[in-house]
Design an enzyme around this catalytic site. Structure first.
Site, PDB file in Angstrom:
ATOM      1  N   SER A 139       0.849  -1.190   0.000  1.00 39.66           N
ATOM      2  CA  SER A 139       0.000   0.000   0.000  1.00 39.66           C
ATOM      3  C   SER A 139       0.882   1.236   0.000  1.00 39.66           C
ATOM      4  O   SER A 139       2.029   1.198   0.448  1.00 39.66           O
ATOM      5  CB  SER A 139      -0.890   0.011   1.248  1.00 39.66           C
ATOM      6  OG  SER A 139      -1.577   1.241   1.390  1.00 39.66           O
ATOM      7  N   TYR A 142      -2.467  -0.027  10.625  1.00 40.67           N
ATOM      8  CA  TYR A 142      -2.533  -0.491   9.235  1.00 40.67           C
ATOM      9  C   TYR A 142      -1.251  -0.110   8.499  1.00 40.67           C
ATOM     10  O   TYR A 142      -0.659  -0.936   7.787  1.00 40.67           O
ATOM     11  CB  TYR A 142      -3.741   0.127   8.541  1.00 40.67           C
ATOM     12  CG  TYR A 142      -3.847  -0.245   7.077  1.00 40.67           C
ATOM     13  CD1 TYR A 142      -4.199  -1.533   6.701  1.00 40.67           C
ATOM     14  CD2 TYR A 142      -3.589   0.694   6.079  1.00 40.67           C
ATOM     15  CE1 TYR A 142      -4.285  -1.888   5.355  1.00 40.67           C
ATOM     16  CE2 TYR A 142      -3.677   0.349   4.741  1.00 40.67           C
ATOM     17  CZ  TYR A 142      -4.032  -0.942   4.384  1.00 40.67           C
ATOM     18  OH  TYR A 142      -4.108  -1.284   3.056  1.00 40.67           O
TER      19      TYR A 142
END
Length: 268
Positions: free
Chosen positions: A148, A161
């Site tokens: 990501s 995250y």
């Protein structure tokens, strides 16, 4: 859906985790269209079976689904043993399974911390460990880890995250160097937010989607970028370019980027 993108994967065996929806589902359809045989893994077997049925209806390829929670190490080992028994070889592994929960660090539940690391980082590593021996022996293959942009630049309300995706990038970068010695490719995919079911868990209130909805990437387009590079020596895929440029600038001038981008970063 795009036309044929990659003849290298025709007849090859591709394993995709997190394949029951979103990016994983689109990867499955596009790989099948390009002639690859598929093994689709996710917790929701009912959704997987529907995707398998669609693949069989539209494409002349083999497609098999296994229910799998990647956070369960023994379950991972057993499923990959079944795949190897059926396929004989795994040519491409796409580690796509993952989830996030947006919350400030002070409000993050310890169970959520453990769950995110168990799936996003440990689960990815465990799946990868199942293919390293065979790919190393055959001196051929491709491991694709869906990381990501959060693994490059952390922002408020996504501390855990982002930490899991930083871990994925660290692991991927080391693995790439190791596997290059045996002719196996390793690619990190770093997308910004994608229009998938991810936000049903990450942002149940909908505030983040409301703020950045127009900037979301479409899963079909991200899937195309990934399928194009399968079985080629591609270090990273970074999407969108403007977001990756900010992450690159952040490595050089972190204080300036964090100060100038503070208002935008808090839009979760």
């Amino acid at each position: 859906m795009a036309s044929i993108l990659n003849n290298r994967i025709r007849g090859k065996n591709i394993v995709i985790t997190g394949a029951s929806g979103g990016l994983g589902e689109q990867l499955a359809y596009l790989c099948a269209k390009n002639g690859a045989n598929l093994f689709l893994l996710a917790r929701n077997k009912r959704k997987l079976d529907k995707i398998v049925a669609t693949v069989h209806q539209q494409y002349a390829v083999k497609c098999t689904a296994f229910a799998l929670d990647v956070s369960q190490g023994e379950q991972v080992k057993q499923v990959f043993l079944k795949i190897m028994k059926q396929a004989g070889t795994i040519d491409v592994l796409v580690n796509n399974a993952g989830f996030g929960i947006f919350a400030e660090a002070k409000n993050t539940d310890s169970a959520d911390v453990e769950a995110m690391f168990s799936v996003n980082a440990v689960g990815l590593i465990t799946c990868t460990q199942q293919v390293i021996p065979s790919m190393s022996k055959q001196q051929y293959g491709h491991i694709i880890n869906i990381a990501s942009q959060a693994g490059k630049i952390a922002t408020p309300k996504s501390s855990v995250y982002a930490a899991t995706k930083h871990a994925v990038l660290g692991y991927t970068n080391a693995l790439r160097m190791e596997m290059s010695q045996v002719g196996v490719y390793v690619t990190a995919v770093n997308p910004g937010p994608i229009r998938t079911g991810f936000f049903q868990t990450a942002d149940p209130g909908g505030s983040y989607l409301e703020n950045v909805g127009r900037l979301l990437l479409e899963p079909e387009k991200v899937a195309e970028k990934i399928v194009r590079v399968m079985l080629s020596n591609k270090r990273e895929i970074n999407l969108p370019r403007w977001m990756n440029s900010i992450a690159t600038l952040h490595t050089m001038m972190p204080s300036i980027v964090e100060r100038l981008g503070k208002k935008a970063f808090f839009k979760k």
